[in-house]
Design a protein around this motif. Structure first.
Motif, PDB file in Angstrom:
ATOM      1  N   ALA A 108     -16.752  -7.359  13.124  1.00 22.75           N
ATOM      2  CA  ALA A 108     -15.628  -6.857  13.904  1.00 22.75           C
ATOM      3  C   ALA A 108     -15.269  -7.844  15.002  1.00 22.75           C
ATOM      4  O   ALA A 108     -16.146  -8.315  15.729  1.00 22.75           O
ATOM      5  CB  ALA A 108     -15.973  -5.502  14.513  1.00 22.75           C
ATOM      6  N   GLU A 109     -14.022  -8.151  15.088  1.00 27.16           N
ATOM      7  CA  GLU A 109     -13.447  -8.937  16.179  1.00 27.16           C
ATOM      8  C   GLU A 109     -12.258  -8.138  16.693  1.00 27.16           C
ATOM      9  O   GLU A 109     -11.835  -7.172  16.067  1.00 27.16           O
ATOM     10  CB  GLU A 109     -12.994 -10.317  15.670  1.00 27.16           C
ATOM     11  N   SER A 110     -11.688  -8.538  17.795  1.00 30.67           N
ATOM     12  CA  SER A 110     -10.583  -7.772  18.364  1.00 30.67           C
ATOM     13  C   SER A 110      -9.338  -7.786  17.479  1.00 30.67           C
ATOM     14  O   SER A 110      -8.520  -6.889  17.554  1.00 30.67           O
ATOM     15  CB  SER A 110     -10.236  -8.294  19.757  1.00 30.67           C
ATOM     16  N   ASN A 111      -9.218  -8.797  16.588  1.00 30.63           N
ATOM     17  CA  ASN A 111      -8.011  -8.908  15.763  1.00 30.63           C
ATOM     18  C   ASN A 111      -8.264  -8.788  14.260  1.00 30.63           C
ATOM     19  O   ASN A 111      -7.345  -8.953  13.467  1.00 30.63           O
ATOM     20  CB  ASN A 111      -7.278 -10.208  16.070  1.00 30.63           C
ATOM     21  N   TYR A 112      -9.488  -8.550  13.830  1.00 29.31           N
ATOM     22  CA  TYR A 112      -9.733  -8.306  12.405  1.00 29.31           C
ATOM     23  C   TYR A 112     -11.076  -7.606  12.184  1.00 29.31           C
ATOM     24  O   TYR A 112     -11.964  -7.652  13.016  1.00 29.31           O
ATOM     25  CB  TYR A 112      -9.669  -9.602  11.585  1.00 29.31           C
ATOM     26  N   LEU A 113     -11.157  -6.950  11.017  1.00 26.34           N
ATOM     27  CA  LEU A 113     -12.396  -6.331  10.564  1.00 26.34           C
ATOM     28  C   LEU A 113     -12.705  -6.860   9.170  1.00 26.34           C
ATOM     29  O   LEU A 113     -11.804  -7.017   8.355  1.00 26.34           O
ATOM     30  CB  LEU A 113     -12.263  -4.809  10.470  1.00 26.34           C
ATOM     31  N   LEU A 114     -13.973  -7.110   8.895  1.00 30.53           N
ATOM     32  CA  LEU A 114     -14.431  -7.452   7.551  1.00 30.53           C
ATOM     33  C   LEU A 114     -15.199  -6.246   7.057  1.00 30.53           C
ATOM     34  O   LEU A 114     -16.188  -5.834   7.682  1.00 30.53           O
ATOM     35  CB  LEU A 114     -15.327  -8.691   7.564  1.00 30.53           C
ATOM     36  N   VAL A 115     -14.713  -5.629   5.966  1.00 31.39           N
ATOM     37  CA  VAL A 115     -15.359  -4.435   5.424  1.00 31.39           C
ATOM     38  C   VAL A 115     -15.686  -4.645   3.954  1.00 31.39           C
ATOM     39  O   VAL A 115     -15.098  -5.495   3.287  1.00 31.39           O
ATOM     40  CB  VAL A 115     -14.477  -3.171   5.588  1.00 31.39           C
ATOM     41  N   GLN A 116     -16.626  -3.856   3.457  1.00 37.06           N
ATOM     42  CA  GLN A 116     -16.934  -3.854   2.037  1.00 37.06           C
ATOM     43  C   GLN A 116     -16.315  -2.593   1.447  1.00 37.06           C
ATOM     44  O   GLN A 116     -16.529  -1.484   1.952  1.00 37.06           O
ATOM     45  CB  GLN A 116     -18.425  -3.885   1.785  1.00 37.06           C
ATOM     46  N   VAL A 117     -15.529  -2.775   0.380  1.00 36.51           N
ATOM     47  CA  VAL A 117     -14.826  -1.665  -0.257  1.00 36.51           C
ATOM     48  C   VAL A 117     -15.864  -0.719  -0.874  1.00 36.51           C
ATOM     49  O   VAL A 117     -16.702  -1.150  -1.660  1.00 36.51           O
ATOM     50  CB  VAL A 117     -13.849  -2.184  -1.337  1.00 36.51           C
ATOM     51  N   PRO A 118     -15.813   0.576  -0.512  1.00 30.45           N
ATOM     52  CA  PRO A 118     -16.800   1.517  -1.041  1.00 30.45           C
ATOM     53  C   PRO A 118     -16.505   1.904  -2.488  1.00 30.45           C
ATOM     54  O   PRO A 118     -15.375   1.802  -2.952  1.00 30.45           O
ATOM     55  CB  PRO A 118     -16.650   2.730  -0.117  1.00 30.45           C
ATOM     56  N   ALA A 119     -17.540   2.376  -3.174  1.00 29.38           N
ATOM     57  CA  ALA A 119     -17.381   2.858  -4.546  1.00 29.38           C
ATOM     58  C   ALA A 119     -16.572   4.154  -4.534  1.00 29.38           C
ATOM     59  O   ALA A 119     -16.718   4.985  -3.641  1.00 29.38           O
ATOM     60  CB  ALA A 119     -18.740   3.093  -5.174  1.00 29.38           C
ATOM     61  N   GLN A 120     -15.718   4.278  -5.545  1.00 31.93           N
ATOM     62  CA  GLN A 120     -14.864   5.451  -5.647  1.00 31.93           C
ATOM     63  C   GLN A 120     -14.256   5.462  -7.046  1.00 31.93           C
ATOM     64  O   GLN A 120     -14.191   4.421  -7.698  1.00 31.93           O
ATOM     65  CB  GLN A 120     -13.760   5.386  -4.582  1.00 31.93           C
ATOM     66  N   LYS A 121     -13.779   6.598  -7.491  1.00 36.76           N
ATOM     67  CA  LYS A 121     -13.129   6.658  -8.793  1.00 36.76           C
ATOM     68  C   LYS A 121     -11.865   5.799  -8.767  1.00 36.76           C
ATOM     69  O   LYS A 121     -11.316   5.504  -7.704  1.00 36.76           O
ATOM     70  CB  LYS A 121     -12.789   8.090  -9.166  1.00 36.76           C
ATOM     71  N   VAL A 122     -11.408   5.394  -9.939  1.00 37.61           N
ATOM     72  CA  VAL A 122     -10.203   4.575 -10.034  1.00 37.61           C
ATOM     73  C   VAL A 122      -9.023   5.410  -9.564  1.00 37.61           C
ATOM     74  O   VAL A 122      -8.737   6.469 -10.110  1.00 37.61           O
ATOM     75  CB  VAL A 122      -9.986   4.079 -11.478  1.00 37.61           C
ATOM     76  N   ALA A 123      -8.378   4.950  -8.502  1.00 40.90           N
ATOM     77  CA  ALA A 123      -7.254   5.670  -7.905  1.00 40.90           C
ATOM     78  C   ALA A 123      -6.594   4.769  -6.876  1.00 40.90           C
ATOM     79  O   ALA A 123      -7.095   3.691  -6.563  1.00 40.90           O
ATOM     80  CB  ALA A 123      -7.741   6.956  -7.236  1.00 40.90           C
ATOM     81  N   THR A 124      -5.494   5.212  -6.346  1.00 43.01           N
ATOM     82  CA  THR A 124      -4.863   4.556  -5.202  1.00 43.01           C
ATOM     83  C   THR A 124      -5.073   5.480  -4.011  1.00 43.01           C
ATOM     84  O   THR A 124      -4.708   6.656  -4.073  1.00 43.01           O
ATOM     85  CB  THR A 124      -3.367   4.315  -5.455  1.00 43.01           C
ATOM     86  N   VAL A 125      -5.693   4.935  -2.964  1.00 39.94           N
ATOM     87  CA  VAL A 125      -6.065   5.762  -1.816  1.00 39.94           C
ATOM     88  C   VAL A 125      -5.548   5.134  -0.523  1.00 39.94           C
ATOM     89  O   VAL A 125      -5.388   3.919  -0.437  1.00 39.94           O
ATOM     90  CB  VAL A 125      -7.602   5.940  -1.720  1.00 39.94           C
ATOM     91  N   PRO A 126      -5.315   5.957   0.498  1.00 38.42           N
ATOM     92  CA  PRO A 126      -4.946   5.392   1.800  1.00 38.42           C
ATOM     93  C   PRO A 126      -6.185   4.857   2.510  1.00 38.42           C
ATOM     94  O   PRO A 126      -7.274   5.422   2.378  1.00 38.42           O
ATOM     95  CB  PRO A 126      -4.358   6.592   2.554  1.00 38.42           C
ATOM     96  N   VAL A 127      -6.002   3.761   3.235  1.00 39.05           N
ATOM     97  CA  VAL A 127      -7.072   3.193   4.054  1.00 39.05           C
ATOM     98  C   VAL A 127      -6.629   3.331   5.506  1.00 39.05           C
ATOM     99  O   VAL A 127      -5.539   2.888   5.870  1.00 39.05           O
ATOM    100  CB  VAL A 127      -7.318   1.706   3.715  1.00 39.05           C
ATOM    101  N   VAL A 128      -7.484   3.946   6.313  1.00 37.94           N
ATOM    102  CA  VAL A 128      -7.152   4.201   7.716  1.00 37.94           C
ATOM    103  C   VAL A 128      -8.295   3.689   8.587  1.00 37.94           C
ATOM    104  O   VAL A 128      -9.460   3.863   8.250  1.00 37.94           O
ATOM    105  CB  VAL A 128      -6.928   5.712   7.956  1.00 37.94           C
ATOM    106  N   VAL A 129      -7.936   3.048   9.698  1.00 38.38           N
ATOM    107  CA  VAL A 129      -8.923   2.563  10.664  1.00 38.38           C
ATOM    108  C   VAL A 129      -8.826   3.438  11.909  1.00 38.38           C
ATOM    109  O   VAL A 129      -7.734   3.728  12.392  1.00 38.38           O
ATOM    110  CB  VAL A 129      -8.657   1.095  11.051  1.00 38.38           C
ATOM    111  N   THR A 130      -9.982   3.841  12.422  1.00 38.52           N
ATOM    112  CA  THR A 130     -10.044   4.627  13.650  1.00 38.52           C
ATOM    113  C   THR A 130     -10.958   3.922  14.639  1.00 38.52           C
ATOM    114  O   THR A 130     -12.056   3.499  14.287  1.00 38.52           O
ATOM    115  CB  THR A 130     -10.592   6.036  13.367  1.00 38.52           C
TER     116      THR A 130
END
Length: 112
Positions: free
Chosen positions: A68-90
């Protein structure tokens, strides 16, 4: 070296996401695609430099924040069924606009 090249390639694939400051503009309809286990860089502003204070959710599944930096996050995509999902940062009480992420189906190698 390979990890840096992989991250650079992913960065080219990812579109910038408005993060953690409320944004009254319409959400983008562009969809980022990838697989579970991929690394994803989310660019924006207002992130906490303490990676534990940033929460990234793919649909209903939390992602692991690796850096985590103030201008970006590096995340690992979690396992999930094949779909299109919203990604939200809090971060605290601040919630980003949603970015859409489409999971690719797993490819299976054929044996001859």
């Amino acid at each position: 070296m390979k990890f840096r090249m992989f991250v650079a390639a992913i960065m080219l694939l990812i579109t910038a996401m408005t993060a953690c400051s409320p944004n009254q503009k319409e959400n983008t309809t562009e969809v980022v695609t990838g697989n579970a286990g991929n690394f994803l860089i989310i660019k924006g502003h207002g992130f906490s430099e303490d990676k534990n204070l940033n929460k990234v959710i793919f649909g209903t599944v939390p992602a692991q924040v690796l850096r985590a930096e103030s201008n970006y996050l590096l995340v690992q995509v979690p396992a999930q069924k094949v779909a299109t999902v919203p990604v939200v940062v809090t971060v605290g009480e601040n919630i980003s606009n949603a970015m859409m992420f489409a999971y690719h189906p797993k490819l299976v190698a054929a044996s001859f």
